[in-house]
Design a protein around this motif. Structure first.
Motif, mmCIF file in Angstrom:
data_model
loop_
_atom_site.group_PDB
_atom_site.id
_atom_site.type_symbol
_atom_site.label_atom_id
_atom_site.label_comp_id
_atom_site.label_asym_id
_atom_site.label_seq_id
_atom_site.Cartn_x
_atom_site.Cartn_y
_atom_site.Cartn_z
ATOM 1 N N VAL A 232 31.441 33.135 33.948
ATOM 2 C CA VAL A 232 31.408 34.598 33.905
ATOM 3 C C VAL A 232 32.793 35.089 33.517
ATOM 4 O O VAL A 232 33.802 34.631 34.058
ATOM 5 C CB VAL A 232 30.980 35.178 35.276
ATOM 6 C CG1 VAL A 232 31.036 36.696 35.262
ATOM 7 C CG2 VAL A 232 29.595 34.686 35.663
ATOM 8 N N ARG B 82 24.424 42.370 31.036
ATOM 9 C CA ARG B 82 25.561 41.441 31.167
ATOM 10 C C ARG B 82 26.811 42.108 31.702
ATOM 11 O O ARG B 82 27.798 41.437 31.992
ATOM 12 C CB ARG B 82 25.882 40.813 29.804
ATOM 13 C CG ARG B 82 24.782 39.980 29.222
ATOM 14 C CD ARG B 82 25.182 39.252 27.943
ATOM 15 N NE ARG B 82 25.505 40.153 26.842
ATOM 16 C CZ ARG B 82 26.727 40.392 26.368
ATOM 17 N NH1 ARG B 82 27.774 39.785 26.887
ATOM 18 N NH2 ARG B 82 26.915 41.218 25.363
ATOM 19 N N GLY C 214 23.759 40.628 39.088
ATOM 20 C CA GLY C 214 23.923 41.762 38.183
ATOM 21 C C GLY C 214 23.942 43.108 38.868
ATOM 22 O O GLY C 214 23.774 44.137 38.209
ATOM 23 N N ASN D 203 28.261 36.870 30.599
ATOM 24 C CA ASN D 203 28.216 37.949 31.581
ATOM 25 C C ASN D 203 29.637 38.411 31.856
ATOM 26 O O ASN D 203 30.575 37.611 31.839
ATOM 27 C CB ASN D 203 27.548 37.484 32.871
ATOM 28 C CG ASN D 203 26.044 37.377 32.731
ATOM 29 O OD1 ASN D 203 25.451 37.834 31.751
ATOM 30 N ND2 ASN D 203 25.405 36.747 33.706
#
Length: 184
Positions: free
Chosen positions: A63, A172, A34, A132
């Motif tokens: 993702v 996210r 992140g 995410n």
């Protein structure tokens, strides 16, 4: 599998001629954690190929990724409204969002361009995409050719990380900037 030498441009994600570097692991691990990431180097050094490979790895793990090439739409004499609209439109297409862009843009016309972009990220993208999200912004050095300041754009990206304390959904949303930088 692609096993031919490619002189210019990004290598396909399955190119056997791709040379894995330490940057592959660093970028992937940073984005998975992140973190805000950036890749700055000289031209033709593999930045975009690194992006392609990293996107492939991230997507294989669920993702959601998008790539914005800031030089793709032509940037000479582009007004700021069109520049921001192009970025948002690219994100709508990349994530397959069900949004009437014209109506949304019109409904938010009283907001500044940076506020429109923030509202899009917060009220549309983070609501519609539950996984995410990694947004790669390539050719960031091309903003130097724009006829308007872009400091607010980059400040908003920084603000997205600061907002994580107040709005957990921002955890996210991850950005990766890529471009050319010269040592001074």
């Amino acid at each position: 599998m692609v096993d031919q030498y490619i002189f210019s441009g990004s290598l396909p994600e399955n190119a056997s001629t791709y040379v894995t570097r330490e940057a592959d692991a660093q970028l992937y691990e940073g984005l998975k954690a992140g973190k805000f990431c950036y890749v700055l180097n000289s031209r033709q050094s593999g930045k975009s190929s690194l992006r392609v490979r990293t996107m492939q790895r991230l997507r294989s793990e669920g993702v959601q990724c998008a790539a914005i090439d800031l030089s793709a739409g032509g940037i000479q004499n582009v007004p700021p409204e069109q520049w921001y609209a192009d970025i948002i439109d690219t994100l709508i297409d990349s994530f397959g969002l069900d949004l009437d862009f014209g109506d949304w843009w019109e409904a938010n016309q009283l907001n500044s361009l940076v506020t429109r972009f923030r509202k899009f990220l917060e009220e549309v993208l983070l609501v519609e995409v539950q996984e995410n999200i990694v947004i790669f912004i390539d050719e960031i050095d091309s903003v130097l050719s724009l006829n308007f300041p872009t400091d607010d754009f980059f400040a908003l990206i920084r603000a997205c990380y600061n907002k994580r304390v107040d709005n957990p959904d921002y955890n996210r949303l991850i950005f990766c900037l890529l471009g050319v930088a010269s040592p001074w």
